[in-house]
Design a protein around this motif. Structure first.
Motif, PDB file in Angstrom:
ATOM      1  N   UNK A 189       0.846  -1.208   0.000  1.00  0.00           N
ATOM      2  CA  UNK A 189       0.000   0.000   0.000  1.00  0.00           C
ATOM      3  C   UNK A 189       0.873   1.245   0.000  1.00  0.00           C
ATOM      4  N   UNK A 190       1.928   1.182   0.825  1.00  0.00           N
ATOM      5  CA  UNK A 190       2.796   2.361   0.909  1.00  0.00           C
ATOM      6  C   UNK A 190       3.475   2.632  -0.432  1.00  0.00           C
ATOM      7  N   UNK A 191       4.003   1.571  -1.027  1.00  0.00           N
ATOM      8  CA  UNK A 191       4.720   1.731  -2.300  1.00  0.00           C
ATOM      9  C   UNK A 191       3.799   2.281  -3.391  1.00  0.00           C
ATOM     10  N   UNK A 192       2.572   1.763  -3.449  1.00  0.00           N
ATOM     11  CA  UNK A 192       1.665   2.215  -4.515  1.00  0.00           C
ATOM     12  C   UNK A 192       1.225   3.655  -4.286  1.00  0.00           C
ATOM     13  N   UNK A 193       1.290   4.109  -3.049  1.00  0.00           N
ATOM     14  CA  UNK A 193       0.891   5.494  -2.771  1.00  0.00           C
ATOM     15  C   UNK A 193       1.938   6.509  -3.204  1.00  0.00           C
ATOM     16  N   UNK A 194       3.208   6.097  -3.193  1.00  0.00           N
ATOM     17  CA  UNK A 194       4.300   7.050  -3.469  1.00  0.00           C
ATOM     18  C   UNK A 194       4.157   7.724  -4.842  1.00  0.00           C
ATOM     19  N   UNK A 195       3.909   6.977  -5.929  1.00  0.00           N
ATOM     20  CA  UNK A 195       3.810   7.655  -7.230  1.00  0.00           C
ATOM     21  C   UNK A 195       2.660   8.674  -7.282  1.00  0.00           C
ATOM     22  N   UNK A 196       1.636   8.446  -6.465  1.00  0.00           N
ATOM     23  CA  UNK A 196       0.504   9.381  -6.435  1.00  0.00           C
ATOM     24  C   UNK A 196       0.764  10.550  -5.486  1.00  0.00           C
ATOM     25  N   UNK A 197       1.918  10.533  -4.842  1.00  0.00           N
ATOM     26  CA  UNK A 197       2.234  11.606  -3.880  1.00  0.00           C
ATOM     27  C   UNK A 197       1.522  11.390  -2.557  1.00  0.00           C
ATOM     28  N   UNK A 198       0.992  10.172  -2.347  1.00  0.00           N
ATOM     29  CA  UNK A 198       0.283   9.867  -1.109  1.00  0.00           C
ATOM     30  C   UNK A 198       1.239   9.146  -0.165  1.00  0.00           C
ATOM     31  N   UNK A 199       1.766   9.895   0.794  1.00  0.00           N
ATOM     32  CA  UNK A 199       2.708   9.298   1.748  1.00  0.00           C
ATOM     33  C   UNK A 199       2.004   8.898   3.043  1.00  0.00           C
ATOM     34  N   UNK A 200       0.698   8.949   3.028  1.00  0.00           N
ATOM     35  CA  UNK A 200      -0.069   8.555   4.208  1.00  0.00           C
ATOM     36  C   UNK A 200      -0.357   9.719   5.131  1.00  0.00           C
ATOM     37  N   UNK A 201      -0.938   9.376   6.276  1.00  0.00           N
ATOM     38  CA  UNK A 201      -1.318  10.387   7.270  1.00  0.00           C
ATOM     39  C   UNK A 201      -0.512  10.133   8.534  1.00  0.00           C
ATOM     40  N   UNK A 202       0.020  11.209   9.108  1.00  0.00           N
ATOM     41  CA  UNK A 202       0.823  11.072  10.323  1.00  0.00           C
ATOM     42  C   UNK A 202      -0.034  10.513  11.453  1.00  0.00           C
ATOM     43  N   UNK A 203       0.488   9.492  12.156  1.00  0.00           N
ATOM     44  CA  UNK A 203      -0.248   8.913  13.277  1.00  0.00           C
ATOM     45  C   UNK A 203      -0.456   9.942  14.380  1.00  0.00           C
ATOM     46  N   UNK A 204       0.572  10.743  14.642  1.00  0.00           N
ATOM     47  CA  UNK A 204       0.522  11.608  15.826  1.00  0.00           C
ATOM     48  C   UNK A 204      -0.264  12.891  15.595  1.00  0.00           C
ATOM     49  N   UNK A 205      -0.133  13.504  14.430  1.00  0.00           N
ATOM     50  CA  UNK A 205      -0.818  14.792  14.234  1.00  0.00           C
ATOM     51  C   UNK A 205      -2.076  14.668  13.389  1.00  0.00           C
TER      52      UNK A 205
END
Lengths: 306, 543
Positions: free
Chosen positions: A67-83
């Protein structure tokens, strides 16, 4: 050149892939559960399971990685857990501070190292050479966590010239840039001296002087230009070190850069943020090194990229 | 040739540039601005999700709660002017008059010039009503919002709002500490959680700007129900380096820090004519935790021997520079449930050796190098904690216990502690607000992840007392139960309470009116003022 650039860019892909993979595995192997850190001890187990599901931490690690790898090309690095902010936004907020500090400290280093290195080379074995060597050794010997507070003590507390800490492009930037740039300046000074001495021994310099070119012009126009190629390469390599190694300087001067963000993210086991920071640092380092190679080709026309 | 003189002008020019760059600096306090230094930046400044101490401290200035705490930690009215508990399952709160309670004459005897009644309002002017309070807690309880505080309010079965000023909380089971959980900032109904953009509050200060890792800029809120604060502007700077915090204080660019200066630097702060150091009792208790599932440590004689072998007074004197109080319970000294008659564990290495002999750990070679037993002591990488661990290691060596110190990065350390992967560890209980902590930390069913009984302690009487106390409405009866619990714990020593660090405030001497409380509350900042006379009265025990 275009083919070379394309090739370099393609070679970047496995490097970044490798970095992302290693960091992903390492951060997941570290003890410490982000859910526990986020929810604290008052949370009930069902709540923890709920959050774990929501953060997709209940899925197999390979699935999380995919999931993480496929998000990178879309510029989706996920959401920070803490903030709970998008990682890209978190990093983008810190990038200007980091770039400003890195660029200024490198500029400081270059402006100090070039004249001092030249002086040391041109006055080899004289007082100026020894003084420059002494200053370089001294600067290299003082760690940033000591140099920073010493500068603060002198320029802020005693003289009252500059603020102790804070963020800004003006006065708050001076002390962090000097702190971070001093070690680099020392290294570059010795490098400029060594490479310039080597060039000065070459026949083309002797020939230029014999043809009546003033010594200063022979050094500045011919020898220095050739001597700069390894210096520029070293500068490019040190950029990555500045990005990651600025944590201490950022902590001392409360500078809101990416180095501190990375440390906070590791402490909180904020997986997406750690991965995002490392990815951005890796990409920046690769990009700067590519720019360095291009600059070297400009400085020395003998360098051909095929 | 380039002459040295040409290049050597670089440095004077550089210094001249610095001098030019510098302008005449006016200290913040001269402009009526208070600058607080916090050791770290808050992760979040939203009362519904904030868990870190820095976020909580800012929220104490910006967000009002239903109830607050006074200097002794007692619950006092805040947004709620009074409350009642008709039965153990029902809590009724009556809000202060809200801004929606109609209009009143400006002054008695004057013509009836009508204007909005000064009542409860948020910083953006919206009136604060019972619907906002209900929204705040409903939001926390909604699992979709992932609030870390949800577990704290799991006893709430329903929240009713009969009118704009009345709230009725119905609980699913009696839970005596419920009232203390109402110290939680209230946000306007409909406020989304927006990460670094905190929702507005109704506290004495409003947040004008918040930059992550930088600073928070606060300004006085004139509509605060308790009256506008005297200090109009407050900046909270996040300064992680303790030396730099001290230098900022010296320079005057920071003029207030609570527990932000290392004990080693306090003498220098005391010598500075512009600064005042104040000291007061602290509520954070440091303790040694034992793994009771470990073969050696399951024997209470071994645990007591370890306690007897530790010279706490020396550690407090040398490492804490005397700025900590020895304790016998994890409950803060000022707590209403604290038992002042608990027996203190003295420093008695001879008795410690005897107890180890009795427990089956005789010295194998007299004065030789072989230890009676080997233990591992886990701690974080905090410098002071590491120094404490080293001293304890040496003191235990004197009675024949070989200690290996493992100083781990915080995430790894805490993970190990919660998994029970330790023999001895050292931690600090922070912000204990209610004696129900005994249920959380020592009830046999409170083993992680259901609680903080990390050492595997089990005592039927402690279980019974802590269960009964949390559903007992009478404070007197609760006090007696908790005193019994403390006496049992003092006998069994599942943990060895070491000391409570004193709260240390360093402030500009012109700042007056701060009330130093054991829980490090920033709430009294609203009552502070800047005085011209430098001989400000002390608020704690001034040094």
């Amino acid at each position: 050149m275009r083919r070379y650039l394309l090739g370099r860019l393609l070679r970047t892909v496995p490097v970044v892939f490798g970095v992302v993979t290693v960091v992903f595995l390492l951060i997941h192997l570290l003890p410490g559960d982000p859910v526990e850190i986020m929810l604290g001890e008052s949370a009930v187990p069902a709540q923890k399971e709920e959050l774990r599901r929501e953060l997709r931490l209940d899925r197999p690690i390979l699935s999380q990685y995919a999931s993480y790898l496929t998000g990178i090309p879309r510029g989706d690095l996920g959401v920070s857990f803490r903030s709970r902010e998008p990682v890209l936004g978190e990093i983008a907020r810190r990038i200007p501070a980091t770039v400003l500090l890195a660029a200024t400290s490198i500029t400081v280093a270059v402006f100090v190292a070039l004249p001092l290195g030249m002086l040391a080379a041109m006055r080899r074995g004289k007082a100026a050479d020894y003084l420059s060597g002494f200053a370089a050794m001294l600067s290299l010997s003082i760690p940033n966590f000591l140099l920073g507070p010493l500068l603060v003590l002198l320029f802020s507390v005693q003289l009252g010239f500059l603020p102790v800490s804070g963020y800004g492009a003006g006065r708050p930037l001076v002390l962090p840039a000097i702190t971070l740039g001093t070690g680099m300046a020392a290294l570059l000074t010795r490098m400029v001296r060594a490479t310039l001495l080597e060039e000065l021994r070459k026949e083309y310099v002797t020939a230029a002087i014999a043809r009546g070119l003033p010594y200063r012009s022979a050094v500045a126009r011919h020898a220095l230009r050739n001597a700069l190629v390894p210096v520029v390469t070293a500068l490019g390599l040190s950029f990555g070190a500045v990005l990651t190694g600025s944590v201490i300087t950022e902590t001392i001067f409360s500078w809101p850069g990416i180095g501190r963000l990375l440390i906070q993210a590791i402490d909180a086991r904020d997986y997406p943020l750690v991965q995002g920071c490392v990815l951005v640092i890796a990409l920046s380092t690769v990009a700067v090194n590519l720019a360095t190679d291009i600059l070297c080709a400009r400085l020395d026309p003998r360098i051909r990229y095929e | 040739m380039v002459r040295i003189s040409r290049l050597s002008i670089f440095f004077p020019v550089f210094l001249a540039f610095l001098a030019l760059a510098a302008c005449a600096q006016k200290l913040p306090i001269d402009e009526g601005r208070m600058v607080i230094a916090l050791p770290g930046a808050p992760v979040n400044v939203d009362p519904r999700v904030a868990t870190d101490a820095y976020g909580e401290q800012i929220l104490q200035m910006t967000h009002a709660s239903l109830v607050g705490r006074d200097a002794s930690g007692e619950l006092v009215p805040d947004l709620a002017e009074r409350w009642e508990t008709p039965d153990p399952l029902t809590y009724i709160f009556h809000l202060r008059p809200t801004a929606m309670d109609g209009q009143v004459p400006r002054q008695a005897g004057m013509p009836r010039v009508l204007e909005p009644r000064p009542g409860l309002r948020f910083h953006d002017g919206r009136p604060l009503t019972s619907a906002d309070v209900r929204y705040t807690f409903t939001w926390i309880l909604d699992s979709a919002n992932r609030s870390p505080h949800r577990g704290l309010y799991r006893h709430i079965a329903a929240i009713e709002t009969p009118d704009a000023r009345t709230l009725v909380f119905r609980l699913s089971e009696p839970f005596a500490p419920f009232l203390s959980t109402m110290v939680r900032g209230i946000v306007p109904a409909g406020s989304p959680a927006r990460g670094y953009a905190p929702p507005v509050g109704a506290g004495p200060y409003r947040i004008d700007d918040l930059s992550p890792d930088g600073e928070a800029v606060l300004s006085a809120y004139d509509g605060y129900y308790g009256g506008p604060p005297a200090i109009r502007a407050v900046t909270v700077k996040f300064v992680p380096d303790s030396n730099v915090r001290f230098l900022e204080l010296k320079m005057g660019s920071v003029n207030f820090t609570l527990n932000g200066v290392d004990p080693d630097l306090l003498p220098a702060a005391e010598r500075d004519g512009r600064l005042v150091v104040e000291e007061g009792p602290g509520g954070n208790v440091t303790y040694l935790g034992f793994n009771l599932l470990d073969r050696a440590l399951s024997d209470p004689r071994v645990r007591r021997a370890i306690a007897l072998a530790i010279d706490r007074e020396t550690i407090v004197r040398t490492i804490w520079k005397g700025r900590a109080d020895l304790v016998s319970s994890i409950l803060p000294l000022g707590s209403w449930a604290h038992d002042p008659d608990l027996p203190a564990v003295p420093f008695d290495p001879a008795r410690a050796r005897r107890l180890l002999d009795e427990a089956g750990f005789p010295d194998p070679d007299g004065k030789g190098p072989l230890p009676r037993l080997r233990l591992t002591y886990k701690t974080s990488q905090n410098e002071v904690r590491r120094r404490v661990a080293t001293v304890i290691q040496e003191q235990l060596r004197q009675v024949g216990i070989a200690v290996e110190i493992q100083s781990l990065e915080w995430g790894s350390f805490f993970s190990d502690i919660k998994k029970g992967n330790f023999q001895i560890y050292s931690l600090t209980w922070v912000g204990i607000a209610d004696p129900d902590i005994f249920h959380h930390a020592f009830h046999s069913r409170s083993a992680p992840p259901d609680g903080a009984n990390r050492g595997g302690y089990s005592n039927v009487e402690v279980d019974r007392l802590t269960e009964a106390a949390r559903s007992e409405p009478s404070r007197e009866k609760r006090r007696e139960m908790y005193r019994q619990v403390q006496r049992i714990l003092s006998r069994d020593l599942p943990v060895f309470p070491l000391w409570a660090g004193r709260n240390l405030l360093v402030r500009d001497r012109r700042l007056a009116g701060f009330l130093l409380t054991p829980d490090e509350s920033y709430a009294s900042i609203r009552a502070m003022r800047i005085v011209r006379d430098s001989s400000t009265p002390p608020t704690g025990s001034r040094r």
